[in-house]
Design an enzyme around this catalytic site. Structure first.
Site, PDB file in Angstrom:
ATOM      1  N   CYS A   4      -9.946   9.808   8.900  1.00  0.00           N
ATOM      2  CA  CYS A   4      -9.270  10.585   9.938  1.00  0.00           C
ATOM      3  C   CYS A   4      -9.224  12.040   9.483  1.00  0.00           C
ATOM      4  CB  CYS A   4      -7.855  10.052  10.154  1.00  0.00           C
ATOM      5  SG  CYS A   4      -6.803  10.204   8.683  1.00  0.00           S
ATOM      6  N   HIS A  47      -5.396   6.584  -0.351  1.00  0.00           N
ATOM      7  CA  HIS A  47      -5.405   5.241  -0.930  1.00  0.00           C
ATOM      8  C   HIS A  47      -6.761   4.574  -0.731  1.00  0.00           C
ATOM      9  CE1 HIS A  47      -0.738   4.767  -0.985  1.00  0.00           C
ATOM     10  NE2 HIS A  47      -1.209   5.347  -2.062  1.00  0.00           N
ATOM     11  N   GLU A 107       4.552   7.719   1.230  1.00  0.00           N
ATOM     12  CA  GLU A 107       4.928   8.502   2.411  1.00  0.00           C
ATOM     13  C   GLU A 107       6.409   8.332   2.721  1.00  0.00           C
ATOM     14  OE1 GLU A 107       4.334   8.652   7.217  1.00  0.00           O
ATOM     15  OE2 GLU A 107       2.639   7.900   6.048  1.00  0.00           O
ATOM     16  N   CYS A 118       0.550   8.120  13.945  1.00  0.00           N
ATOM     17  CA  CYS A 118      -0.433   9.169  14.225  1.00  0.00           C
ATOM     18  C   CYS A 118      -1.540   8.666  15.153  1.00  0.00           C
ATOM     19  CB  CYS A 118      -1.009   9.715  12.921  1.00  0.00           C
ATOM     20  SG  CYS A 118      -2.353   8.739  12.225  1.00  0.00           S
ATOM     21  N   SER A 126      -3.692   0.491   0.766  1.00  0.00           N
ATOM     22  CA  SER A 126      -3.753   1.314   1.974  1.00  0.00           C
ATOM     23  C   SER A 126      -2.918   0.674   3.077  1.00  0.00           C
ATOM     24  CB  SER A 126      -5.203   1.477   2.439  1.00  0.00           C
ATOM     25  OG  SER A 126      -5.264   1.988   3.749  1.00  0.00           O
ATOM     26  N   SER A 127      -1.842   1.343   3.474  1.00  0.00           N
ATOM     27  CA  SER A 127      -0.955   0.799   4.509  1.00  0.00           C
ATOM     28  C   SER A 127      -1.695   0.587   5.820  1.00  0.00           C
ATOM     29  CB  SER A 127       0.232   1.748   4.726  1.00  0.00           C
ATOM     30  OG  SER A 127       1.018   1.339   5.820  1.00  0.00           O
TER      31      SER A 127
END
Length: 314
Positions: free
Chosen positions: A12, A41, A126, A198, A226-227
């Site tokens: 992204c 991540h 985060e 997002c 990685s969430s």
């Protein structure tokens, strides 16, 4: 076996920017460049940057004096910023601008004397950075909830002066349910006009739902920490489609594809396309055909670089 590709998938704008900040810092200033936490991540990305001279640390006390340090895309608390400034460290901030937007919201709620509820996953960097934007010295507090059960058990000081924000990489479906629970329990609660998840997270979740609907198995390229990649795997599984989170082609198991006709592939927002291509090549070596890309939303968002790291035009 036929391969279908989610669209959009992979990097992204925030991830692109964060990686480019590290790359440009290495080019302009030379190694070593210190990075607080993994800049994004993804194991492949982090190892590539490490080879080029980036040194990844978890805390600033691991950073020597008089060096350059970069904050990761996940953002940092105000305490970390204060520590860096107090030591006179030269900092480049790779925090995703959409995470920064949430930070600004939390800081405003704190200044206005409103307590704040953050919907997010405990322990994620985060979340730690976002909670660290709230100044509790005025008597307010910030609370973390993950699900409806947390909402039911939550005790706040003043339900009439309350607002919520969300982690940017959550499941849209899960977050919607938590927001509904918050609004039911605390009717006066304020918040953003839409949740803070997002655009890239939303687009990739929509795309993986389409993929899971059309395929017999879904592969999500992304690292275990990685969430947003984990949320993609979970979404496919909720649609009763077997799904696997893989770092790359080396994680594939041929037995996953016994009796499978359609294989779907997507990638988390921190996974580079080169890893997807490696997965496709391995599947094709096992007899899969094609690599048809599904229709999806076009993404043309870009974020600006720090002034010192911008490429100068001739």
């Amino acid at each position: 076996m036929q391969i279908k590709l989610a669209n959009p998938r992979g990097f992204c704008a925030g991830v692109d920017r964060a990686i480019e900040i590290v790359n440009r810092a290495l080019e302009v200033f030379g190694p070593p460049i210190y990075v607080r936490h993994e800049v994004v991540h993804n194991k492949f990305v982090v190892e590539d940057l490490r080879i080029r001279g980036a040194i990844f640390v978890e805390e600033l006390d691991q950073v020597p004096d008089d060096v350059i340090v970069i904050f990761s895309a996940h953002g940092v608390s105000q305490a970390v910023r204060t520590e860096a400034a107090g030591r006179g460290l030269k900092v480049f901030d790779a925090t995703c601008p959409l995470v920064t937007k949430v930070h600004i919201e939390v800081a405003k709620y704190s200044r206005d004397g409103r307590e704040c509820i953050l919907i997010g996953h405990a322990g994620h960097p985060e979340v730690e950075g976002t909670m660290g934007q709230y100044d509790a010295s005025n008597g307010g507090a910030i609370y973390l909830v993950e699900d409806e059960k947390d909402v039911a058990e939550l005790q706040v000081h003043n339900p009439d002066k309350l607002a919520f924000v969300t982690q940017t990489t959550l499941s849209m479906d899960d977050t919607s349910r938590v927001i509904d629970a918050l609004r039911t329990r605390f009717p006066a609660i304020g918040g953003p006009r839409k949740d803070d998840i997002c655009y890239a997270t939303q687009n990739r979740q929509d795309a993986v739902k389409q993929l899971a609907d059309e395929c017999d198995v879904v592969l999500v390229v992304g690292s275990p920490n990685s969430s947003n990649s984990n949320r993609l795997r979970e979404l496919a599984e909720r649609m009763a489609t077997p799904a696997y989170l893989i770092d790359g082609a080396e994680d594939l198991q041929k037995s996953w594809f016994d009796g499978v006709e359609r294989i779907g592939i997507t990638a988390g927002a921190s996974a580079p396309e080169v890893l997807v291509r490696g997965v496709i090549q391995q599947l094709q070596a096992w007899g899969a055909t094609g690599a048809d890309e599904l229709a999806g939303r076009e993404e043309n968002i870009t974020f600006s670089m720090p002034k010192e790291l911008r490429v100068r035009s001739i």
